[in-house]
Design a protein around this motif. Sequence first.
Motif, PDB file in Angstrom:
ATOM      1  N   ALA A 114      17.296  36.737   5.649  1.00  0.00           N
ATOM      2  CA  ALA A 114      15.879  36.506   5.235  1.00  0.00           C
ATOM      3  C   ALA A 114      15.054  35.768   6.151  1.00  0.00           C
ATOM      4  CB  ALA A 114      16.022  35.946   3.834  1.00  0.00           C
ATOM      5  N   PHE A 115      13.850  35.640   6.027  1.00  0.00           N
ATOM      6  CA  PHE A 115      12.848  34.881   6.896  1.00  0.00           C
ATOM      7  C   PHE A 115      11.725  34.260   5.857  1.00  0.00           C
ATOM      8  CE2 PHE A 115       9.402  37.691   8.002  1.00  0.00           C
ATOM      9  CZ  PHE A 115      10.100  38.931   7.738  1.00  0.00           C
ATOM     10  N   VAL A 116      11.137  33.002   6.389  1.00  0.00           N
ATOM     11  CA  VAL A 116      10.024  32.582   5.638  1.00  0.00           C
ATOM     12  C   VAL A 116       8.867  32.535   6.538  1.00  0.00           C
ATOM     13  CG1 VAL A 116       8.990  30.564   4.487  1.00  0.00           C
ATOM     14  CG2 VAL A 116      11.502  31.189   4.364  1.00  0.00           C
ATOM     15  N   VAL A 117       7.695  33.097   6.316  1.00  0.00           N
ATOM     16  CA  VAL A 117       6.541  32.818   7.178  1.00  0.00           C
ATOM     17  C   VAL A 117       5.410  32.015   6.480  1.00  0.00           C
ATOM     18  CG1 VAL A 117       6.914  34.989   8.408  1.00  0.00           C
ATOM     19  CG2 VAL A 117       5.382  34.967   6.200  1.00  0.00           C
ATOM     20  N   ARG A 118       4.723  31.510   7.237  1.00  0.00           N
ATOM     21  CA  ARG A 118       3.519  30.588   6.682  1.00  0.00           C
ATOM     22  C   ARG A 118       2.277  30.781   7.230  1.00  0.00           C
ATOM     23  NH1 ARG A 118       2.800  23.778   7.812  1.00  0.00           N
ATOM     24  NH2 ARG A 118       0.703  23.791   7.026  1.00  0.00           N
ATOM     25  N   ARG A 119       1.305  30.574   6.621  1.00  0.00           N
ATOM     26  CA  ARG A 119      -0.236  30.864   6.942  1.00  0.00           C
ATOM     27  C   ARG A 119      -1.066  29.615   6.102  1.00  0.00           C
ATOM     28  NH1 ARG A 119      -2.605  36.181   7.525  1.00  0.00           N
ATOM     29  NH2 ARG A 119      -2.103  36.257   9.426  1.00  0.00           N
ATOM     30  N   GLY A 120      -1.226  28.740   6.977  1.00  0.00           N
ATOM     31  CA  GLY A 120      -2.174  27.447   6.062  1.00  0.00           C
ATOM     32  C   GLY A 120      -1.060  27.116   5.104  1.00  0.00           C
ATOM     33  N   GLU A 121      -1.383  27.058   3.573  1.00  0.00           N
ATOM     34  CA  GLU A 121      -0.602  26.414   2.716  1.00  0.00           C
ATOM     35  C   GLU A 121       0.120  27.306   2.061  1.00  0.00           C
ATOM     36  OE1 GLU A 121      -0.455  23.201   2.278  1.00  0.00           O
ATOM     37  OE2 GLU A 121      -1.775  23.345   4.013  1.00  0.00           O
ATOM     38  N   GLN A 122      -0.034  28.705   2.546  1.00  0.00           N
ATOM     39  CA  GLN A 122       0.436  29.899   1.691  1.00  0.00           C
ATOM     40  C   GLN A 122       2.045  29.919   2.637  1.00  0.00           C
ATOM     41  OE1 GLN A 122      -2.494  32.900   2.109  1.00  0.00           O
ATOM     42  NE2 GLN A 122      -2.144  33.078   0.013  1.00  0.00           N
ATOM     43  N   VAL A 123       2.911  30.457   1.720  1.00  0.00           N
ATOM     44  CA  VAL A 123       4.472  30.853   2.302  1.00  0.00           C
ATOM     45  C   VAL A 123       4.842  32.107   1.743  1.00  0.00           C
ATOM     46  CG1 VAL A 123       5.097  28.611   3.015  1.00  0.00           C
ATOM     47  CG2 VAL A 123       5.599  29.197   0.804  1.00  0.00           C
ATOM     48  N   PHE A 124       5.660  33.029   2.579  1.00  0.00           N
ATOM     49  CA  PHE A 124       6.126  34.349   1.936  1.00  0.00           C
ATOM     50  C   PHE A 124       7.534  34.420   2.314  1.00  0.00           C
ATOM     51  CE2 PHE A 124       1.568  34.355   2.601  1.00  0.00           C
ATOM     52  CZ  PHE A 124       0.954  34.751   1.483  1.00  0.00           C
ATOM     53  N   ALA A 125       8.224  35.077   1.951  1.00  0.00           N
ATOM     54  CA  ALA A 125       9.769  35.317   2.187  1.00  0.00           C
ATOM     55  C   ALA A 125       9.939  36.683   2.189  1.00  0.00           C
ATOM     56  CB  ALA A 125      10.736  34.477   1.625  1.00  0.00           C
ATOM     57  N   TYR A 126      10.964  37.174   3.130  1.00  0.00           N
ATOM     58  CA  TYR A 126      11.269  38.595   3.133  1.00  0.00           C
ATOM     59  C   TYR A 126      12.665  38.806   3.551  1.00  0.00           C
ATOM     60  CZ  TYR A 126       6.070  39.206   2.941  1.00  0.00           C
ATOM     61  OH  TYR A 126       5.046  39.418   2.528  1.00  0.00           O
ATOM     62  N   VAL A 127      13.397  39.782   3.291  1.00  0.00           N
ATOM     63  CA  VAL A 127      14.766  40.273   3.661  1.00  0.00           C
ATOM     64  C   VAL A 127      14.399  40.564   5.009  1.00  0.00           C
ATOM     65  CG1 VAL A 127      16.576  41.662   3.689  1.00  0.00           C
ATOM     66  CG2 VAL A 127      15.356  41.090   1.306  1.00  0.00           C
ATOM     67  N   ASN A 128      15.235  40.046   5.975  1.00  0.00           N
ATOM     68  CA  ASN A 128      15.445  40.469   7.476  1.00  0.00           C
ATOM     69  C   ASN A 128      15.825  41.890   7.692  1.00  0.00           C
ATOM     70  OD1 ASN A 128      14.869  40.296  10.039  1.00  0.00           O
ATOM     71  ND2 ASN A 128      16.492  38.758  10.326  1.00  0.00           N
ATOM     72  N   ARG A 129      15.153  42.628   7.260  1.00  0.00           N
ATOM     73  CA  ARG A 129      15.705  44.260   7.394  1.00  0.00           C
ATOM     74  C   ARG A 129      14.496  45.029   7.525  1.00  0.00           C
ATOM     75  NH1 ARG A 129      18.794  45.348   2.249  1.00  0.00           N
ATOM     76  NH2 ARG A 129      20.125  43.470   3.384  1.00  0.00           N
TER      77      ARG A 129
END
Length: 123
Positions: free
Chosen positions: A33-48
């Motif tokens: 999976a992976f985590v992305v950040r923009r400002g104070e927000q974070v999101f995570a997705y399956v790496n697929r």
Amino acid sequence: MSDGSHVLCRFEDLADPGSLAVSIGTENWPLRAFVVRRGEQVFAYVNRCPHAGHPLDWLPNRFLNGDETLIQCASHGALFTLESGHCVVGPCAGKSLMAIAVHVVTGNVVLTEDPDALVQRFA
Ligand code: FES
């Protein structure tokens, strides 16, 4: 981090904007999976990628396009929003990455559900 805990990474380990590869679960085949950040927000997705199922990163921990406004698949260039994982350009336009619910708790990016249950769900 793949220690079976709900913690994926430290918030401060993410550049702004930035991305980080993580693995989830304690079994022999952890969920990539992976985590992305923009400002104070974070999101995570399956790496697929929803196009052909390939991993999205084009270099270790590099999931964002050149101006770091979108997630970009390394294989055929599909572009996804950071906030929803929705594909806005590319061969899988209209489809979405598989989202993983996370939140930030005391400086850590944390899963909201059991990691091994997540692995089973996305296997
Ligand atoms: S596998 Fe991602 S765009 Fe083709």
